[in-house]
Design a protein around this motif. Structure first.
Motif, mmCIF file in Angstrom:
data_model
loop_
_atom_site.group_PDB
_atom_site.id
_atom_site.type_symbol
_atom_site.label_atom_id
_atom_site.label_comp_id
_atom_site.label_asym_id
_atom_site.label_seq_id
_atom_site.Cartn_x
_atom_site.Cartn_y
_atom_site.Cartn_z
ATOM 1 N N ALA A 1 -6.175 2.723 -5.782
ATOM 2 C CA ALA A 1 -6.341 3.381 -4.477
ATOM 3 C C ALA A 1 -6.033 2.411 -3.333
ATOM 4 O O ALA A 1 -5.540 2.830 -2.285
ATOM 5 N N GLU A 2 -6.307 1.132 -3.549
ATOM 6 C CA GLU A 2 -6.014 0.125 -2.516
ATOM 7 C C GLU A 2 -4.517 -0.124 -2.355
ATOM 8 O O GLU A 2 -4.068 -0.477 -1.273
ATOM 9 N N ILE A 3 -3.763 0.055 -3.435
ATOM 10 C CA ILE A 3 -2.333 -0.276 -3.373
ATOM 11 C C ILE A 3 -1.435 0.944 -3.211
ATOM 12 O O ILE A 3 -0.218 0.810 -3.188
ATOM 13 N N HIS B 1 -5.582 -3.023 -13.323
ATOM 14 C CA HIS B 1 -6.198 -3.796 -12.239
ATOM 15 C C HIS B 1 -5.320 -4.981 -11.832
ATOM 16 O O HIS B 1 -5.381 -5.447 -10.701
ATOM 17 N N THR C 1 0.842 -1.199 0.000
ATOM 18 C CA THR C 1 0.000 0.000 0.000
ATOM 19 C C THR C 1 0.876 1.248 0.000
ATOM 20 O O THR C 1 0.401 2.344 0.235
ATOM 21 N N THR D 1 -1.204 5.686 -2.832
ATOM 22 C CA THR D 1 -1.760 7.035 -2.716
ATOM 23 C C THR D 1 -1.887 7.617 -4.120
ATOM 24 O O THR D 1 -0.917 7.632 -4.881
ATOM 25 N N TYR E 1 -10.948 11.043 -7.837
ATOM 26 C CA TYR E 1 -10.061 9.973 -7.374
ATOM 27 C C TYR E 1 -8.828 10.478 -6.612
ATOM 28 O O TYR E 1 -8.176 9.702 -5.926
ATOM 29 N N ARG F 1 -10.185 1.963 -8.247
ATOM 30 C CA ARG F 1 -10.361 1.425 -6.887
ATOM 31 C C ARG F 1 -9.172 0.547 -6.508
ATOM 32 O O ARG F 1 -8.668 0.620 -5.391
ATOM 33 N N HIS F 2 -8.700 -0.271 -7.465
ATOM 34 C CA HIS F 2 -7.537 -1.125 -7.204
ATOM 35 C C HIS F 2 -6.299 -0.269 -6.916
ATOM 36 O O HIS F 2 -5.576 -0.534 -5.949
ATOM 37 N N GLU G 1 0.485 -5.526 -9.307
ATOM 38 C CA GLU G 1 0.858 -5.815 -7.924
ATOM 39 C C GLU G 1 2.264 -5.276 -7.770
ATOM 40 O O GLU G 1 3.176 -5.722 -8.451
#
Length: 173
Positions: A94-96, A68, A4, A98, A144, A91-92, A71
């Motif tokens: 934002a999960e991983i 998406h 993250t 800033t 976003y 969304r992906h 990783e």
């Protein structure tokens, strides 16, 4: 496994995502990932040819799928300017990490950009001008963004220094 601690730079084509991304990554000791290049490698063709083959909506779908699947850890990620059309990809991202919006004025963009088609810029149906794309994407970038950096008049180095400070990153000495 994705971390993250990534930094994702979003903004219009020509806002400096790739150029600033490389410099920022060097300053803080992160990797750099250009999603446009990742797309070209995965698809085996250039962005303009991909747009020609798949059309705007097909291109946006491929771009979203590629983003998406990212990783990464300790990486500055530079997706294409049209990534904001894919809510799932955003969304992906934002999960991983800033999400940093590199805000640029239309006037500055017009000075910086050459031909949009040669750059592989996606133009959706009814879009013919830079101003059309700018007006459509601006609210998406703002939606976003977790951090917004105005890049008008900033050198790449100054923009990178500003991000290091604003994101409380540690610059390598």
């Amino acid at each position: 496994m994705a971390g993250t601690d990534n930094i994702i730079l979003i903004g219009m084509p020509g806002s400096g995502k790739s150029t600033l991304g490389v410099v920022l990554a060097k300053i803080i000791g992160y990797d750099f990932l250009d999603v446009d290049i990742l797309m070209q490698n995965q698809c085996g063709t250039t962005l303009p040819k991909l747009i020609e083959e798949k059309g705007a909506e097909g291109f946006i779908e491929v771009e979203g799928d590629v983003a998406h699947g990212i990783e990464a850890e300790r990486t500055v990620i530079s997706p294409g300017g049209s990534i904001v059309y894919s809510d799932a990809a955003m969304r992906h991202l934002a999960e991983i990490g800033t999400i940093v919006y590199l805000r640029i004025s239309l006037e500055e963009l017009e000075i910086r950009l050459g031909g949009l088609h040669e750059r592989g810029v996606v133009m959706r149906e009814g879009m013919g001008e830079l101003m059309d794309i700018y007006r459509e994407r601006l609210p998406l970038y703002e939606r976003y963004a977790e951090v917004t950096l105005d890049v008008d008049g900033l050198t790449v180095r100054d923009a990178a220094a500003e991000l290091v400070e604003r994101l409380s990153l540690t610059a390598l000495r």
